[in-house]
Structure formats: C-alpha cells, structure tokens
Design a protein around this motif. Sequence first.
Motif, PDB file in Angstrom:
ATOM      1  N   MET A   1      17.637   1.457 -37.649  1.00 33.12           N
ATOM      2  CA  MET A   1      17.844   2.564 -38.549  1.00 33.12           C
ATOM      3  C   MET A   1      17.958   2.022 -39.972  1.00 33.12           C
ATOM      4  SD  MET A   1      20.896   5.416 -38.678  1.00 33.12           S
ATOM      5  CE  MET A   1      22.292   4.339 -38.911  1.00 33.12           C
ATOM      6  N   THR A   2      17.197   2.615 -40.871  1.00 30.52           N
ATOM      7  CA  THR A   2      17.275   2.238 -42.269  1.00 30.52           C
ATOM      8  C   THR A   2      18.496   2.892 -42.894  1.00 30.52           C
ATOM      9  OG1 THR A   2      14.868   2.144 -42.404  1.00 30.52           O
ATOM     10  CG2 THR A   2      16.069   2.291 -44.479  1.00 30.52           C
ATOM     11  N   ARG A   3      19.253   2.134 -43.646  1.00 35.35           N
ATOM     12  CA  ARG A   3      20.442   2.653 -44.307  1.00 35.35           C
ATOM     13  C   ARG A   3      20.171   2.783 -45.791  1.00 35.35           C
ATOM     14  NH1 ARG A   3      24.706   3.915 -41.283  1.00 35.35           N
ATOM     15  NH2 ARG A   3      26.087   3.494 -43.001  1.00 35.35           N
ATOM     16  N   HIS A   4      20.728   3.810 -46.401  1.00 34.61           N
ATOM     17  CA  HIS A   4      20.591   4.057 -47.828  1.00 34.61           C
ATOM     18  C   HIS A   4      21.974   4.198 -48.431  1.00 34.61           C
ATOM     19  CE1 HIS A   4      16.285   4.756 -47.363  1.00 34.61           C
ATOM     20  NE2 HIS A   4      16.615   5.406 -46.254  1.00 34.61           N
ATOM     21  N   THR A   5      22.085   3.861 -49.675  1.00 35.54           N
ATOM     22  CA  THR A   5      23.366   3.967 -50.366  1.00 35.54           C
ATOM     23  C   THR A   5      23.288   5.071 -51.409  1.00 35.54           C
ATOM     24  OG1 THR A   5      23.790   1.610 -50.077  1.00 35.54           O
ATOM     25  CG2 THR A   5      25.028   2.731 -51.801  1.00 35.54           C
TER      26      THR A   5
END
Length: 78
Positions: A1-5
């Motif tokens: 899963m790609t995480r974003h901030t």
Amino acid sequence: MTRHTIELEIGSKTYAELVTLAKSSGLALDVMLLNAARRVVEDADDMAAIADYEKRRAEGTLKTVSLDELSEELGLDD
C-alpha cells in the motif's frame, strides 16, 4: 500500500481530542477522519437536495404522487 502524507496544522487540544475519539471508536485516526469527511460531503449533498426540493415546491413544479398512485405506476397494485 502506498502511503501519503498530509500536513494539517491543528492545536494540541484538537489533536488530543481527535486521538481520543479515534481510540474510543476503535478506528485508526486516518480512517476516522476519512469517515468524517465522507459524512460532511453526504450531508452537503443532502442539504442541496433539500434546497432543490424546497425551491421546486415553492415554484409549484414539484410533482407528488400518493402511495396508491406509485404502487399502480410500478405495477404493485395487486
């Protein structure tokens, strides 16, 4: 899963309250915030639909039918 901030400036009290709410709901903070955002959008959609209904009602362009008429139109009048 790609995480974003995402950066969000909030006060310490607000952050603490959000964390407390998330813990008490059993949800991760990001999930709780996403759910809240969805509810805000749904509420805005509901309010727009109500405003449209009230406008059409005031203009006299709102079509209403009785339950009997609706049942007949849908072929449920057995």
